[in-house]
Design an enzyme around this catalytic site. Structure first.
Site, PDB file in Angstrom:
ATOM      1  N   LYS A   1     -38.024  13.546  40.683  1.00 55.93           N
ATOM      2  CA  LYS A   1     -36.576  13.791  40.565  1.00 55.93           C
ATOM      3  C   LYS A   1     -35.889  12.700  39.736  1.00 55.93           C
ATOM      4  O   LYS A   1     -34.912  12.966  39.046  1.00 55.93           O
ATOM      5  CB  LYS A   1     -35.986  13.841  41.978  1.00 55.93           C
ATOM      6  CG  LYS A   1     -34.536  14.232  42.043  1.00 55.93           C
ATOM      7  CD  LYS A   1     -34.171  14.492  43.472  1.00 55.93           C
ATOM      8  CE  LYS A   1     -32.690  14.682  43.650  1.00 55.93           C
ATOM      9  NZ  LYS A   1     -32.367  14.976  45.052  1.00 55.93           N
TER      10      LYS A   1
ATOM     11  N   GLU B   1     -25.332  17.393  46.666  1.00 53.76           N
ATOM     12  CA  GLU B   1     -25.866  17.228  48.019  1.00 53.76           C
ATOM     13  C   GLU B   1     -24.771  16.885  49.052  1.00 53.76           C
ATOM     14  O   GLU B   1     -24.711  17.513  50.109  1.00 53.76           O
ATOM     15  CB  GLU B   1     -26.952  16.151  48.012  1.00 53.76           C
ATOM     16  CG  GLU B   1     -28.229  16.650  47.345  1.00 53.76           C
ATOM     17  CD  GLU B   1     -29.114  15.533  46.832  1.00 53.76           C
ATOM     18  OE1 GLU B   1     -28.834  14.360  47.115  1.00 53.76           O
ATOM     19  OE2 GLU B   1     -30.085  15.837  46.115  1.00 53.76           O
TER      20      GLU B   1
ATOM     21  N   ASP C   1     -32.893  21.739  49.413  1.00 55.61           N
ATOM     22  CA  ASP C   1     -32.565  20.340  49.151  1.00 55.61           C
ATOM     23  C   ASP C   1     -33.804  19.769  48.456  1.00 55.61           C
ATOM     24  O   ASP C   1     -34.799  19.464  49.103  1.00 55.61           O
ATOM     25  CB  ASP C   1     -32.287  19.639  50.494  1.00 55.61           C
ATOM     26  CG  ASP C   1     -32.161  18.139  50.363  1.00 55.61           C
ATOM     27  OD1 ASP C   1     -32.141  17.630  49.227  1.00 55.61           O
ATOM     28  OD2 ASP C   1     -32.082  17.472  51.423  1.00 55.61           O
TER      29      ASP C   1
ATOM     30  N   ASP D   1     -24.697   9.259  51.963  1.00 56.26           N
ATOM     31  CA  ASP D   1     -26.021   9.893  51.878  1.00 56.26           C
ATOM     32  C   ASP D   1     -27.033   8.935  51.271  1.00 56.26           C
ATOM     33  O   ASP D   1     -27.028   8.705  50.060  1.00 56.26           O
ATOM     34  CB  ASP D   1     -25.886  11.173  51.030  1.00 56.26           C
ATOM     35  CG  ASP D   1     -27.216  11.912  50.855  1.00 56.26           C
ATOM     36  OD1 ASP D   1     -28.264  11.363  51.254  1.00 56.26           O
ATOM     37  OD2 ASP D   1     -27.200  13.027  50.320  1.00 56.26           O
TER      38      ASP D   1
END
Ligand code: AMP
Length: 590
Positions: free
Chosen positions: A70, A147, A8, A169
């Site tokens: 990211k 994810e 992850d 999430d």
């Protein structure tokens, strides 16, 4: 065959899992942490520091520390350090390299294959960039998966009956919401939405703003002027936020925070959960839109949901949990650790992929033939007359997929067409993201509307898009695999891989040199102790040993722990060996 790790790769933290005896297990990093900050620091001597150590040094090395890389994946941002320019892929690769190395030392075997997760909202360019980062770090990326999909898979193991599940999430930098359907041995993502610029960092920032404005009001000091002070406040804000998930009040205490002409400034402030909730109310509310969006996309009422899963560290915030409960009418499930379940799902997938299931579907032995499918996060289209975006593949289409449509020419005797591939939901091409373009030429001369041009979009299981245009009259065809211009070329990737390998070798050498230096220092100390306690050796022997100690000490004095070279370390090793053999004559009394 080597194990496949599930990664992850988070905006703020990353997590790695592996399958052990049929169960996903989190691999702790070399510092013992179950998650690793996605932070890269460049020390002054060129050393790269990744993870907890990089996060720790950021306050004193802020302009050489890279956070939340990211967010820049798939963009053309370059990070310049010491005259060298790095792509976001290369920085991400440094994080992945640490995760791989830590996994290798924990598992005691080579690790070179992984499944990496990305937010469902990631575009093709961002997915490709993530895959490239994996390659640079020496990993074969078997699959890039969403994810929330990974989380659903981790949770899905225990659920056999048909049901619809909402995965909410909220991580450090991104928010994803997905609607998953589990049933009949199939896990399918029905719809996804989110905001890849919303996460825990924004909650931290609200506390930072509050602390700074209160401080300015009360102390007449602007902490924003001092970078180091600001970073300390930011660190303390994140800690306070975490504490407020379990406590109703917390204190921020930062002594010696800043120095100016009026003296030293300290900070001491209390924050209650009520204040925190007020400061962040709109952020929590902002997550409602995407939740409603997925339900609308799937044409479902909240009452159709069987379960709501909370994923991501920020879902520990009580106001977030309350909001999800209120909005969905369900008590969210939290049986898996929200920071870890995505990596666990990725590890589960890794095992299935390594067992060789094909066709983009994942078959889980543990879940008795559960099949997992992904969807396209955004619609894909081509530009047609009038600048219109004509959709070929709708968003939320299950992948892998293939769609064709026949187009024709707009002008008489047109012998070529430009195919512009777009991603997004907007009506006009200019409002969508241009993924790539190419020209199909050699079309037979004919009146407008006569030639038949078949445009085919293919999306593989990783979400990588291939577009083909074929003139059905001549059989002539052209194709592109979309890799955004901001992504790295094959050559650049190879060079970066070589760089990463060289760096790894250099890093290992440096560590060994440092170890030799430490051992030499201990040897000097121990020999001196032994010399002082020895009652058996003659004067001459002792004199010789003392000389050897002095040589080694001198050589040590010429080296610096931060910049010791291999040649210096070799010299220390040679002198250490000499000293050890001479010192074996000593028999110190206990
Ligand atoms: P993730 O990307 O899932 O690791 O989530 C990281 C984010 O979760 C960061 O912004 C953390 O500050 C936040 N976080 C972690 N633990 C907590 C907690 N106990 N309460 C509130 N936020 C948390």
């Amino acid at each position: 065959m080597s194990k496949v790790i599930g990664i992850d790769l988070g905006t703020t933290n990353s997590c790695v899992a592996v399958m052990e005896n049929g169960e996903p297990m989190i691999i702790p990093n070399s510092e013992g942490g179950r998650t690793t900050p996605s932070v890269v620091g460049f020390a002054k001597d060129g050393e790269r520091i990744v993870g907890e150590a990089a996060k720790r040094q950021q306050a004193v090395n802020s302009d050489r520390t890279i956070l939340s890389i990211k967010r820049d994946m798939g963009s053309d941002r370059r990070i310049r350090i010491d005259g060298k320019s790095y792509t976001p892929q290369e920085i991400s690769a440094m994080i992945l390299q640490k995760l791989r190395r830590d996994a290798e030392s924990y598992l005691g075997e080579k690790v070179d294959r992984a499944v990496i997760t990305v937010p469902a909202y990631f575009t093709d360019a961002q997915r490709q960039a993530t895959k490239d980062a994996g390659r640079i770090a020496g990993l074969e990326v078997l699959r890039i998966i969403n994810e929330p999909t990974a989380a659903a898979f981790a949770y899905g193991l225990d659920h056999g009956q048909a049901q619809k599940i909402l995965v909410y999430d909220l991580g450090g930098g991104t928010f994803d919401v997905s609607l998953i359907e589990i049933g009949d041995g199939v896990i399918e993502v029905l719809a996804t939405s989110g905001d890849n610029h919303l996460g825990g960092d924004d909650f931290d920032e609200r506390i930072v703003d509050y602390v700074i404005s209160e401080y300015k009001k009360n102390e007449k000091v602007d902490l924003r002027r001092d970078t180091a002070a600001l970073l300390r406040v930011r660190e303390a804000a994140e800690k306070a936020k975490r504490e407020l998930s379990t406590q109703l009040k917390t204190d921020i205490v930062l002594p010696f925070l800043m120095q100016d002409k009026n003296g030293t400034h300290h900070l001491e402030m209390s924050i209650t959960r009520a204040i925190f909730d007020e400061l962040t109310h709109d952020l929590v509310e902002r997550t409602c839109g995407p939740v409603n969006q997925v339900m609308t996309d799937a044409a479902l009422q909240m009452s159709a949901l069987s379960q709501v899963l909370l994923v991501g560290g920020s879902t520990r915030i009580p106001a977030v949990q309350e909001m999800v409960k209120r909005l969905t009418g369900k008590i969210p499930a939290k049986t898996l650790n929200p920071d870890e379940c995505v990596a666990m799902g990725a590890a589960l997938q890794g095992e299935k992929l390594s067992a060789g299931s094909g066709n983009g579907m994942v078959v889980s032995s543990a879940a008795q033939n559960v099949i997992l499918m992904d969807v396209t996060p955004l619609s894909l289209s081509i530009e047609t007359v009038g600048g219109i975006s004509t959709k070929i593949i709708d968003r939320n289409t299950t992948i892998p997929t293939r769609h064709s449509q026949i187009f024709t020419t707009a002008a008489p005797f047109q012998t070529s067409v430009d195919i512009k591939v777009l991603q997004g939901e907007r009506h006009f091409a200019r409002d969508n993201k241009l993924l790539g373009n190419f020209r199909l030429s050699g079309i037979r001369r004919a009146m407008a509307g006569v030639p038949q041009i078949e445009v085919t979009f293919e999306i593989d299981a990783n979400g990588i898009v291939k577009v083909t245009a074929k003139d059905l009259g001549t059989g002539n065809q052209q194709a592109i695999t979309i890799s955004s211009t901001t992504n790295m070329s094959e050559d650049e990737i190879r060079r970066a891989m070589e760089d990463a390998r060289q760096y790894e070798a250099w890093d290992r050498e440096r560590k060994e040199a440092l170890e030799t230096r430490n051992e030499a220092e201990s040897l000097v100390f121990e020999t001196e102790q032994a010399l002082s306690k020895d009652k058996t050796c003659d004067k001459e022997t002792k004199k010789q040993i003392k000389e050897q100690v002095s040589h080694l000490r001198k050589a040590l004095g010429k080296t610096k722990p931060d910049s010791i070279t291999k040649t210096e370390a070799d010299e220390l090793a040679r002198l250490s060996e000499q000293l050890k053999s001479a010192a074996s004559a000593l028999h110190p009394e206990p």
